[in-house]
Design a protein around this motif. Sequence first.
Motif, PDB file in Angstrom:
ATOM      1  N   ASN A 134      85.354 -76.667 -20.654  1.00 42.53           N
ATOM      2  CA  ASN A 134      84.250 -75.768 -20.357  1.00 42.53           C
ATOM      3  C   ASN A 134      83.896 -75.801 -18.877  1.00 42.53           C
ATOM      4  O   ASN A 134      84.164 -76.782 -18.187  1.00 42.53           O
ATOM      5  CB  ASN A 134      83.031 -76.147 -21.194  1.00 42.53           C
ATOM      6  CG  ASN A 134      82.297 -74.933 -21.723  1.00 42.53           C
ATOM      7  OD1 ASN A 134      81.923 -74.069 -20.944  1.00 42.53           O
ATOM      8  ND2 ASN A 134      82.088 -74.878 -23.031  1.00 42.53           N
ATOM      9  N   ILE A 135      83.283 -74.712 -18.419  1.00 41.14           N
ATOM     10  CA  ILE A 135      82.835 -74.626 -17.032  1.00 41.14           C
ATOM     11  C   ILE A 135      81.373 -74.211 -17.032  1.00 41.14           C
ATOM     12  O   ILE A 135      80.963 -73.357 -17.823  1.00 41.14           O
ATOM     13  CB  ILE A 135      83.689 -73.609 -16.222  1.00 41.14           C
ATOM     14  CG1 ILE A 135      83.308 -73.599 -14.740  1.00 41.14           C
ATOM     15  CG2 ILE A 135      83.592 -72.215 -16.807  1.00 41.14           C
ATOM     16  CD1 ILE A 135      83.890 -74.725 -13.958  1.00 41.14           C
ATOM     17  N   GLU A 136      80.574 -74.846 -16.204  1.00 39.84           N
ATOM     18  CA  GLU A 136      79.161 -74.518 -16.136  1.00 39.84           C
ATOM     19  C   GLU A 136      78.962 -73.243 -15.324  1.00 39.84           C
ATOM     20  O   GLU A 136      79.252 -73.203 -14.130  1.00 39.84           O
ATOM     21  CB  GLU A 136      78.378 -75.682 -15.531  1.00 39.84           C
ATOM     22  CG  GLU A 136      78.398 -76.928 -16.400  1.00 39.84           C
ATOM     23  CD  GLU A 136      77.507 -78.033 -15.867  1.00 39.84           C
ATOM     24  OE1 GLU A 136      76.689 -77.744 -14.968  1.00 39.84           O
ATOM     25  OE2 GLU A 136      77.633 -79.168 -16.347  1.00 39.84           O
ATOM     26  N   LEU A 137      78.470 -72.188 -15.999  1.00 35.84           N
ATOM     27  CA  LEU A 137      78.252 -70.887 -15.384  1.00 35.84           C
ATOM     28  C   LEU A 137      76.848 -70.395 -15.718  1.00 35.84           C
ATOM     29  O   LEU A 137      76.274 -70.792 -16.736  1.00 35.84           O
ATOM     30  CB  LEU A 137      79.279 -69.863 -15.905  1.00 35.84           C
ATOM     31  CG  LEU A 137      80.753 -70.141 -15.606  1.00 35.84           C
ATOM     32  CD1 LEU A 137      81.628 -69.097 -16.296  1.00 35.84           C
ATOM     33  CD2 LEU A 137      81.021 -70.134 -14.116  1.00 35.84           C
ATOM     34  N   ASP A 158      82.210 -78.693 -13.293  1.00 33.32           N
ATOM     35  CA  ASP A 158      81.477 -77.898 -12.312  1.00 33.32           C
ATOM     36  C   ASP A 158      82.430 -77.086 -11.448  1.00 33.32           C
ATOM     37  O   ASP A 158      82.057 -76.040 -10.916  1.00 33.32           O
ATOM     38  CB  ASP A 158      80.657 -78.810 -11.394  1.00 33.32           C
ATOM     39  CG  ASP A 158      79.377 -79.292 -12.049  1.00 33.32           C
ATOM     40  OD1 ASP A 158      78.770 -78.512 -12.811  1.00 33.32           O
ATOM     41  OD2 ASP A 158      78.976 -80.443 -11.803  1.00 33.32           O
ATOM     42  N   TYR A 159      83.656 -77.582 -11.289  1.00 34.55           N
ATOM     43  CA  TYR A 159      84.582 -77.003 -10.315  1.00 34.55           C
ATOM     44  C   TYR A 159      85.742 -76.298 -11.019  1.00 34.55           C
ATOM     45  O   TYR A 159      86.469 -76.910 -11.807  1.00 34.55           O
ATOM     46  CB  TYR A 159      85.123 -78.100  -9.389  1.00 34.55           C
ATOM     47  CG  TYR A 159      84.042 -78.778  -8.582  1.00 34.55           C
ATOM     48  CD1 TYR A 159      83.579 -78.215  -7.403  1.00 34.55           C
ATOM     49  CD2 TYR A 159      83.473 -79.974  -9.019  1.00 34.55           C
ATOM     50  CE1 TYR A 159      82.576 -78.828  -6.664  1.00 34.55           C
ATOM     51  CE2 TYR A 159      82.468 -80.591  -8.289  1.00 34.55           C
ATOM     52  CZ  TYR A 159      82.021 -80.010  -7.111  1.00 34.55           C
ATOM     53  OH  TYR A 159      81.023 -80.617  -6.381  1.00 34.55           O
ATOM     54  N   PHE A 160      85.905 -75.021 -10.698  1.00 36.45           N
ATOM     55  CA  PHE A 160      86.992 -74.244 -11.287  1.00 36.45           C
ATOM     56  C   PHE A 160      88.350 -74.856 -10.967  1.00 36.45           C
ATOM     57  O   PHE A 160      89.250 -74.880 -11.810  1.00 36.45           O
ATOM     58  CB  PHE A 160      86.959 -72.800 -10.768  1.00 36.45           C
ATOM     59  CG  PHE A 160      86.156 -71.859 -11.626  1.00 36.45           C
ATOM     60  CD1 PHE A 160      86.601 -71.475 -12.883  1.00 36.45           C
ATOM     61  CD2 PHE A 160      84.958 -71.337 -11.161  1.00 36.45           C
ATOM     62  CE1 PHE A 160      85.865 -70.606 -13.665  1.00 36.45           C
ATOM     63  CE2 PHE A 160      84.210 -70.463 -11.936  1.00 36.45           C
ATOM     64  CZ  PHE A 160      84.666 -70.094 -13.192  1.00 36.45           C
ATOM     65  N   PHE A 161      88.531 -75.328  -9.734  1.00 32.45           N
ATOM     66  CA  PHE A 161      89.856 -75.792  -9.344  1.00 32.45           C
ATOM     67  C   PHE A 161      90.260 -77.054 -10.090  1.00 32.45           C
ATOM     68  O   PHE A 161      91.443 -77.244 -10.403  1.00 32.45           O
ATOM     69  CB  PHE A 161      89.956 -75.979  -7.819  1.00 32.45           C
ATOM     70  CG  PHE A 161      89.068 -77.050  -7.245  1.00 32.45           C
ATOM     71  CD1 PHE A 161      89.516 -78.360  -7.141  1.00 32.45           C
ATOM     72  CD2 PHE A 161      87.799 -76.739  -6.788  1.00 32.45           C
ATOM     73  CE1 PHE A 161      88.707 -79.336  -6.600  1.00 32.45           C
ATOM     74  CE2 PHE A 161      86.982 -77.719  -6.245  1.00 32.45           C
ATOM     75  CZ  PHE A 161      87.431 -79.025  -6.152  1.00 32.45           C
ATOM     76  N   VAL A 162      89.294 -77.928 -10.409  1.00 33.02           N
ATOM     77  CA  VAL A 162      89.611 -79.115 -11.204  1.00 33.02           C
ATOM     78  C   VAL A 162      90.007 -78.678 -12.613  1.00 33.02           C
ATOM     79  O   VAL A 162      90.986 -79.163 -13.184  1.00 33.02           O
ATOM     80  CB  VAL A 162      88.412 -80.074 -11.258  1.00 33.02           C
ATOM     81  CG1 VAL A 162      88.754 -81.296 -12.116  1.00 33.02           C
ATOM     82  CG2 VAL A 162      88.001 -80.513  -9.861  1.00 33.02           C
TER      83      VAL A 162
END
Length: 236
Positions: free
Chosen positions: A109-112, A131-135
């Motif tokens: 999941n990504i926090e958006l 928190d980070y898309f690239f990770v």
Amino acid sequence: MSPNDDRKIKEKLQPKTWNEIKTNDSWAIFKIMSEFVEGYEKLSKIGPCVSIFGSARTKTDHEYYKLAEEVAFQLTQNGFGVITGGGPGIMEAGNKGARRGNGTSVGLNIELPFEQHDNPWIDHDKNLNFDYFFVRKVMFVKYSQGFVVMPGGFGTLDELFEAITLIQTKKIGRFPIVLVGRKFWGGLIDWIKNTLLEEGNISPEDLNLFRVVDTAEEAVEHFNRFYAKYQLKPNF
């Protein structure tokens, strides 16, 4: 444009003090490191998996939702687990299909500020938040043995071309990439052939880096044929 957007744009043009650099930039390295460490530790144990990409906006009664669920289910019946972005829409369908097939069901999941929230079909010990898309994208690629790309928007296209680029440049192995939905992907494929290829921006053999299908059976059969060449059958 929201006030928050205005603030972010203005901040980029303002000089930073040393204290701000230490507080906001330097210390962010440790947050990034922690996301990599947690991801590596949890995902190194999941076994062979396929990442399923697609829109968070797809409704549960849409044909693409049902198709993504069936793709995921059939993948589990052929030895693969499923990794998704952990949110609603196509991601939820992928995790739901994996759970229905009693297979591994991973959510990254990504926090958006909108669209994204955990879906209920992720294995409780395989639900990660970033928190980070690239990770997050590193985790998708590092722990996947192939990619299924359902219809989606900018995020889906980003994930698709990330995988293609890494394979094209030989940064990762030539894992199978399957685009599901000839009608949806047709215009993009035509542009790739008629513009990118014609302009010499890609090579003819790059068109073989992905396969376009319409059914779950076609998608899963492509994975099975690919790994049969190496006499491999995951999780069996």
